[in-house]
Design a protein around this motif. Structure first.
Motif, PDB file in Angstrom:
ATOM      1  N   SER A 163       0.857  -1.184   0.000  1.00  0.00           N
ATOM      2  CA  SER A 163       0.000   0.000   0.000  1.00  0.00           C
ATOM      3  C   SER A 163       0.888   1.227   0.000  1.00  0.00           C
ATOM      4  O   SER A 163       1.839   1.310   0.801  1.00  0.00           O
ATOM      5  N   ARG A 211       1.929   5.252  -2.314  1.00  0.00           N
ATOM      6  CA  ARG A 211       1.637   6.302  -3.274  1.00  0.00           C
ATOM      7  C   ARG A 211       2.878   6.690  -4.067  1.00  0.00           C
ATOM      8  O   ARG A 211       4.008   6.514  -3.617  1.00  0.00           O
ATOM      9  N   SER A 227       6.375  11.720   2.893  1.00  0.00           N
ATOM     10  CA  SER A 227       5.416  11.900   1.808  1.00  0.00           C
ATOM     11  C   SER A 227       5.630  13.250   1.138  1.00  0.00           C
ATOM     12  O   SER A 227       6.532  14.011   1.509  1.00  0.00           O
ATOM     13  N   LEU A 271      -1.179  12.871  -6.697  1.00  0.00           N
ATOM     14  CA  LEU A 271      -0.800  11.584  -6.104  1.00  0.00           C
ATOM     15  C   LEU A 271      -1.482  10.417  -6.811  1.00  0.00           C
ATOM     16  O   LEU A 271      -2.667  10.485  -7.128  1.00  0.00           O
ATOM     17  N   GLU A 289      -2.375   6.603  -5.839  1.00  0.00           N
ATOM     18  CA  GLU A 289      -2.447   5.812  -4.614  1.00  0.00           C
ATOM     19  C   GLU A 289      -2.930   4.391  -4.913  1.00  0.00           C
ATOM     20  O   GLU A 289      -3.851   4.200  -5.700  1.00  0.00           O
ATOM     21  N   THR A 310      -3.564   0.227  -3.183  1.00  0.00           N
ATOM     22  CA  THR A 310      -3.548  -0.840  -2.177  1.00  0.00           C
ATOM     23  C   THR A 310      -3.744  -2.137  -2.944  1.00  0.00           C
ATOM     24  O   THR A 310      -4.779  -2.335  -3.583  1.00  0.00           O
ATOM     25  N   TYR A 334      -7.151   1.593  -6.452  1.00  0.00           N
ATOM     26  CA  TYR A 334      -6.235   2.644  -6.870  1.00  0.00           C
ATOM     27  C   TYR A 334      -7.002   3.906  -7.235  1.00  0.00           C
ATOM     28  O   TYR A 334      -8.194   3.862  -7.553  1.00  0.00           O
ATOM     29  N   SER A 362      -5.298  11.295  -6.851  1.00  0.00           N
ATOM     30  CA  SER A 362      -5.883  12.235  -5.895  1.00  0.00           C
ATOM     31  C   SER A 362      -5.351  13.648  -6.074  1.00  0.00           C
ATOM     32  O   SER A 362      -4.142  13.862  -6.209  1.00  0.00           O
TER      33      SER A 362
END
Length: 316
Positions: free
Chosen positions: A65, A67, A100, A107, A109, A111, A120, A123
């Motif tokens: 998980s 980014r 970060s 971003l 992202e 998991t 996904y 963002s």
């Protein structure tokens, strides 16, 4: 033949606990980008230089998980010490080392393998600094492409614009109000609603997160896929895209039929580009882009599975 089929099934069962996804980062910007990576477990790098026209791939295990983002305007010395003008991770080094991105930052992202599915999104909750596209390779399920391919820096509201115009802040970062940050009394979906500012982001990039509870149209799923993350993705020409790309039916964004038709009148080139970007990305996200599938023989299947397993373990 039966024994080969049994071997294939054995590989499939074994791979369930040992699969990995490949992330490939591509820089199509007219300048160098310095990607940053934050995730668990740690990948091969947490920050590196990606010159114009180059790419780099990483292997991530099921359960990873994290980014990805792109830093811009960076200056690093020969020992890797330095900083970036946008999306800096504050480590004062080329490697982000568990830090970060400092907002504003676009971003991507992920998991991987949560309930067998990958989740996904792209963002803009922390603002925007450069265009980004996430595309899916292989996998099963909806597996849509997503991202923000419009140049939000050019249409950023004055009060959100970073000095120099290299990034666009979120309203939360700019003003700190709970209604913009979805905090305090506004910390639930029922109380935190889209703001005028988040709607600017959403209209330009309808498949990206524009505020904290923007889940319905911004989270995507796929199973067993690899992912390509492109900074500054190339758009097709205006003529070829308008001739071949389906128009989105989302009446809230600039990618509607009326919006595209209006671009032939007195609208500026900037609005026309934003409309194209939304329409093109929406067509990707609704499955307009096609993938070619070729049938495998059992021998090919066994070889592919064996190779995938070996490569995954080598990189992990």
């Amino acid at each position: 033949m039966a024994s080969l089929f049994f071997i294939s099934l054995t590989f499939l069962s074994f791979l369930k606990g040992a699969t990995c996804a490949t992330f490939t980062l591509i820089n199509k910007c007219d300048y160098t980008v310095w990607p940053g990576i934050l995730g668990s477990p740690k990948l091969d790098s947490t920050g590196f230089e990606l010159p114009k026209g180059s790419s780099r791939s990483f292997q991530a295990p099921t359960g990873w998980s994290g980014r990805f983002w792109g830093r811009t305007g960076c200056t690093f010395d020969t020992s890797g010490h330095g900083s970036c003008s946008t999306a800096d991770c504050g480590s004062s080094q080329l490697e982000c080392n568990g830090n970060s991105a400092a907002p504003p930052a676009t971003l991507a992202e992920f998991t991987l393998g949560s309930g067998s599915q990958d989740f996904y999104d792209v963002s803009l909750v922390d603002g925007y600094n450069l265009p980004m596209l996430v595309e899916v390779n292989g996998g099963s399920g909806e597996c849509a492409s997503t991202g923000c391919v419009a140049d939000l820096n050019r249409k950023c509201p004055t009060e959100l614009r970073v000095e120099g115009g290299g990034a666009c802040r979120s309203a939360c970062e700019a003003f700190g109000n709970p209604e913009y940050c979805c905090s305090g009394a506004y910390s639930s979906p029922s109380t935190c609603k889209p703001s005028t500012y988040s709607q600017v982001f959403k209209s330009a990039c309808p498949k990206s997160y524009s505020y904290a509870f923007d889940d319905a149209s911004s989270t995507f799923t796929c199973t067993g896929a690899d992912y390509t993350i492109t900074f500054c993705p190339s758009l097709p020409s205006l003529k070829s895209a308008s001739d071949s790309s389906p128009k989105t039916t989302d009446q809230t964004g600039p990618g509607t039929e009326e919006g595209l038709a209006g671009s032939t009148n007195s609208e500026s080139g900037e609005v026309e580009e934003a409309a194209l970007a939304s329409s093109w990305l929406a067509s990707l996200a609704t499955g307009a882009s096609t993938r070619t599938h070729h049938p495998f023989s059992l021998v090919q299947l066994a070889l592919v599975l064996a190779t995938s397993l070996i490569l995954c373990y080598i990189h992990l």
